[in-house]
Design an enzyme around this catalytic site. Structure first.
Site, PDB file in Angstrom:
ATOM      1  N   HIS A 195       0.397  -0.999  -0.192  1.00 49.99           N
ATOM      2  CA  HIS A 195      -0.190  -0.171  -0.334  1.00 49.99           C
ATOM      3  C   HIS A 195       1.281   1.297  -0.335  1.00 49.99           C
ATOM      4  CE1 HIS A 195       0.917  -0.496   4.173  1.00 49.99           C
ATOM      5  NE2 HIS A 195       0.518   0.583   4.349  1.00 49.99           N
ATOM      6  N   ASP A 199       0.209   5.448   1.752  1.00 44.84           N
ATOM      7  CA  ASP A 199      -0.228   6.010   3.121  1.00 44.84           C
ATOM      8  C   ASP A 199      -0.924   6.851   2.330  1.00 44.84           C
ATOM      9  OD1 ASP A 199       0.842   4.297   4.363  1.00 44.84           O
ATOM     10  OD2 ASP A 199       1.980   5.438   4.806  1.00 44.84           O
TER      11      ASP A 199
HETATM   12  C1  SIN Z   1       5.674  -0.737   9.042  1.00 44.08           C
HETATM   13  O1  SIN Z   1       5.258  -1.258  10.408  1.00 44.08           O
HETATM   14  O2  SIN Z   1       6.827  -1.472   8.988  1.00 44.08           O
HETATM   15  C2  SIN Z   1       5.226  -0.620   8.318  1.00 44.08           C
HETATM   16  C3  SIN Z   1       3.446   0.008   8.573  1.00 44.08           C
HETATM   17  C4  SIN Z   1       3.234   0.902   7.693  1.00 44.08           C
HETATM   18  O3  SIN Z   1       2.237   0.509   7.338  1.00 44.08           O
HETATM   19  O4  SIN Z   1       3.164   2.457   7.757  1.00 44.08           O
END
Ligand code: SIN
Length: 273
Positions: A93, A95
């Site tokens: 994904h 953000d």
């Molecule tokens: C992670 O915890 O490595 C990434 C988490 C996220 O999707 O921000």
């Protein structure tokens, strides 16, 4: 400060992120835009230092759904307890693509890590775009796509239910429309701007009509040749650009706790390629 480029992203060494001057901040900002993700190790940042570091680049864009730190609301808590099964971000994904002005990027700091596992994968969506044929690139440049978070963070969403009190504010859901190929605001590089987490369909197409082309793009972008994997230690930091990368937190450490602090910073309006 030494910036060493890799297949995806760059590793930054010989730097203490508490002690940056204007020149070093600009160098990091430029490297972040060019490489997409920067990796650091053994940084000794307090929560206040983490916030001050993030604010060197842009205003903080507080995530509407993640649980925030009790003492520092600018910091989102990315936590998996030893007895929990689901993790936050456990699939490819990008953000905040559901926002009309998506966040520039996130600065994730490891506070507690499992003895093994818990790596994060990153992919370079610019390299994935450049590997497509000119004809297909032109077709994609004519498309827009709708991004939403309702199926992720909404009241009835399975993911929201699985994450329990690690997420909140299900009424804050929304959607946005973006070009399928955008131009990076700093570098001008063309980037594929769809992701499996939040892209729902192409504008003017149904979800069903969009599914096979999106699946093709996701399989293409997620290939090993465009991706890398970062193994965390306490004090490690990854700062990724949400326009030019995807990420995926691997969930392969059952029975262990993993705690990360994430600060996300604001971006600028996106423009089509
Ligand atoms: C992670 O915890 O490595 C990434 C988490 C996220 O999707 O921000």
């Amino acid at each position: 400060m030494l910036i060493t480029p890799a297949k995806v992203g760059a590793t930054v060494t010989d730097v203490d992120l508490r002690e940056l001057d204007e020149g070093a901040t600009q160098e990091l900002s430029d490297a972040w835009a060019v490489h997409g993700v920067l990796f650091f190790r053994e940084q000794q940042l307090t929560p206040d230092d983490h916030i001050a570091f993030a604010e060197r680049f842009a205003a903080i864009d507080v995530n509407k759904f993640f649980k925030a730190s009790d003492t520092h609301p600018q910091i989102a808590i990315v936590l998996k307890e030893a007895d929990q099964e689901g993790n936050i971000g456990g699939g490819w994904h990008t953000d905040h693509t559901y926002d009309q002005i998506p966040a520039r990027g996130s600065i994730l700091l490891a506070r507690e890590v499992p003895p093994t596992g818990g790596d994060t994968r990153f992919v370079d969506v610019g390299a994935a775009y450049e590997a497509l044929s000119p004809g297909f690139q032109r077709t994609l440049e004519s498309l827009q796509a709708v991004h939403s978070n309702e199926h992720v963070f909404g009241k009835t969403a399975q993911y929201n239910r699985e994450m329990g009190d690690r997420l909140g504010n299900p009424e804050g859901v929304g959607n946005a429309t973006h070009p399928v190929v955008i131009t990076h605001p700093q570098t001008g590089r063309k980037l594929l701007y769809v992701n499996p987490g939040f892209t729902r369909h192409f504008t003017g197409w149904t979800i069903e009509e969009s599914a096979s082309l999106l699946r093709y793009l996701y399989d293409h972008i997620g290939q090993d040749q465009f991706s890398t994997r970062f193994s965390w230690g306490v004090g490690s930091i990854a700062m990724w650009d949400n326009r030019s990368t995807w990420h995926w937190a691997l969930n392969d450490y059952p029975g262990h706790r993993r705690l990360m602090h994430r600060i996300t910073v604001s971006g600028e309006p996106l423009s089509a390629a």
